[in-house]
Scaffold this motif. Structure first.
Motif, PDB file in Angstrom:
ATOM      1  N   SER A 160       0.840  -1.201   0.000  1.00 31.92           N
ATOM      2  CA  SER A 160       0.000   0.000   0.000  1.00 31.92           C
ATOM      3  C   SER A 160       0.869   1.244   0.000  1.00 31.92           C
ATOM      4  O   SER A 160       2.082   1.174   0.213  1.00 31.92           O
ATOM      5  CB  SER A 160      -0.918   0.002   1.227  1.00 31.92           C
ATOM      6  OG  SER A 160      -0.142   0.089   2.403  1.00 31.92           O
ATOM      7  N   PHE A 161       0.153   2.392  -0.229  1.00 37.02           N
ATOM      8  CA  PHE A 161       0.812   3.688  -0.152  1.00 37.02           C
ATOM      9  C   PHE A 161      -0.099   4.608   0.640  1.00 37.02           C
ATOM     10  O   PHE A 161      -1.268   4.786   0.313  1.00 37.02           O
ATOM     11  CB  PHE A 161       1.051   4.251  -1.557  1.00 37.02           C
ATOM     12  CG  PHE A 161       1.709   5.595  -1.543  1.00 37.02           C
ATOM     13  CD1 PHE A 161       3.055   5.717  -1.270  1.00 37.02           C
ATOM     14  CD2 PHE A 161       0.966   6.753  -1.807  1.00 37.02           C
ATOM     15  CE1 PHE A 161       3.659   6.956  -1.263  1.00 37.02           C
ATOM     16  CE2 PHE A 161       1.580   7.992  -1.792  1.00 37.02           C
ATOM     17  CZ  PHE A 161       2.928   8.098  -1.523  1.00 37.02           C
ATOM     18  N   SER A 162       0.463   5.237   1.721  1.00 30.61           N
ATOM     19  CA  SER A 162      -0.326   6.196   2.505  1.00 30.61           C
ATOM     20  C   SER A 162       0.630   7.126   3.247  1.00 30.61           C
ATOM     21  O   SER A 162       1.706   6.701   3.693  1.00 30.61           O
ATOM     22  CB  SER A 162      -1.250   5.483   3.492  1.00 30.61           C
ATOM     23  OG  SER A 162      -0.514   4.777   4.451  1.00 30.61           O
ATOM     24  N   ASN A 163       0.225   8.375   3.333  1.00 26.97           N
ATOM     25  CA  ASN A 163       0.984   9.403   4.050  1.00 26.97           C
ATOM     26  C   ASN A 163       2.435   9.517   3.565  1.00 26.97           C
ATOM     27  O   ASN A 163       3.363   9.692   4.351  1.00 26.97           O
ATOM     28  CB  ASN A 163       0.971   9.157   5.559  1.00 26.97           C
ATOM     29  CG  ASN A 163      -0.408   9.238   6.164  1.00 26.97           C
ATOM     30  OD1 ASN A 163      -1.267   9.980   5.661  1.00 26.97           O
ATOM     31  ND2 ASN A 163      -0.637   8.486   7.209  1.00 26.97           N
ATOM     32  N   GLY A 164       2.675   9.345   2.323  1.00 25.06           N
ATOM     33  CA  GLY A 164       4.006   9.496   1.751  1.00 25.06           C
ATOM     34  C   GLY A 164       4.904   8.290   1.984  1.00 25.06           C
ATOM     35  O   GLY A 164       6.114   8.371   1.794  1.00 25.06           O
ATOM     36  N   GLN A 165       4.332   7.154   2.431  1.00 21.03           N
ATOM     37  CA  GLN A 165       5.137   5.955   2.674  1.00 21.03           C
ATOM     38  C   GLN A 165       4.592   4.794   1.855  1.00 21.03           C
ATOM     39  O   GLN A 165       3.391   4.573   1.783  1.00 21.03           O
ATOM     40  CB  GLN A 165       5.111   5.574   4.167  1.00 21.03           C
ATOM     41  CG  GLN A 165       5.790   6.566   5.064  1.00 21.03           C
ATOM     42  CD  GLN A 165       5.779   6.112   6.511  1.00 21.03           C
ATOM     43  OE1 GLN A 165       5.036   5.207   6.864  1.00 21.03           O
ATOM     44  NE2 GLN A 165       6.591   6.742   7.329  1.00 21.03           N
ATOM     45  N   LEU A 166       5.519   4.045   1.298  1.00 16.11           N
ATOM     46  CA  LEU A 166       5.180   2.842   0.544  1.00 16.11           C
ATOM     47  C   LEU A 166       5.447   1.644   1.460  1.00 16.11           C
ATOM     48  O   LEU A 166       6.535   1.512   2.022  1.00 16.11           O
ATOM     49  CB  LEU A 166       6.047   2.762  -0.725  1.00 16.11           C
ATOM     50  CG  LEU A 166       5.713   1.678  -1.734  1.00 16.11           C
ATOM     51  CD1 LEU A 166       4.307   1.869  -2.297  1.00 16.11           C
ATOM     52  CD2 LEU A 166       6.727   1.674  -2.864  1.00 16.11           C
TER      53      LEU A 166
END
Length: 186
Positions: A160-166
């Motif tokens: 996933s990708f969220s808040n600028g983190q993969l």
């Protein structure tokens, strides 16, 4: 006239012991007539038979029995026996010392395996109109373009990708790791 009782006096006390003294006319047990017992002390004629303490000292000869009594009075007692006669004694028995702690000699379990550090850097992403986001990863001099749900080098899956983190999962240990977006100046 002779007294029919024999009186002996101890030098240290006024105790009187009386016993029958054989007359000269009576035969003794061993057949000697007229001989006196050598341990006997006769009372003086001047002193009454009931009061031997008032007898004159010249009338009394020191018999061998008195010498034995004097030797017993001066005997020496072992000091350890004399001092322990009234010593305090205790029935207390100290408890045994506690047992030694049991040392566990089994080897410590090996540490839980940990995923290696991520070899990739997230250098950017692009989202075309109406399509999935494409992430650009670099490893050394190689650049990879991946989408969420794909597998990279058959080792990492992109979750996933969220808040600028993969978020990637290391497949051999099933451990998740996060990859931060790096700036252009680095």
């Amino acid at each position: 006239m002779r007294s029919s009782t024999r009186t002996s006096t101890s030098w240290c006390s006024c105790a009187v012991s009386r016993s029958h003294e054989p007359d000269e006319a009576q035969p003794l047990a061993d057949g000697n007539r007229g001989q006196k017992d050598p341990d006997a002390v006769e009372a003086a004629a001047a002193a009454p038979a009931g009061h031997p303490a008032h007898a004159t000292p010249a009338a009394h000869a020191r018999p061998p029995v008195a010498g034995l009594l004097a030797a017993l009075a001066n005997r020496v007692v072992d000091q350890t026996a004399a001092s322990s006669l009234f010593a305090t004694h205790s029935w207390y028995v100290a408890p045994p010392p506690p047992p030694a702690p049991v040392v566990d000699t089994t080897p410590a379990p090996p540490p839980k395996p940990v995923a290696p550090p991520l070899p990739y850097k997230l250098i950017g992403s692009y989202t075309p109109d109406g399509e999935k986001t494409v992430f650009f990863l670099s490893a050394g001099d190689k650049v990879f373009d991946v989408h969420v749900g794909e597998t990279l080098d058959n080792t990492y899956s992109i979750d996933s990708f969220s808040n600028g983190q993969l978020v990637l999962t290391y497949k051999p240990l099933n451990q998740q790791q996060q990859l931060q977006l790096t700036g252009t100046g680095q």
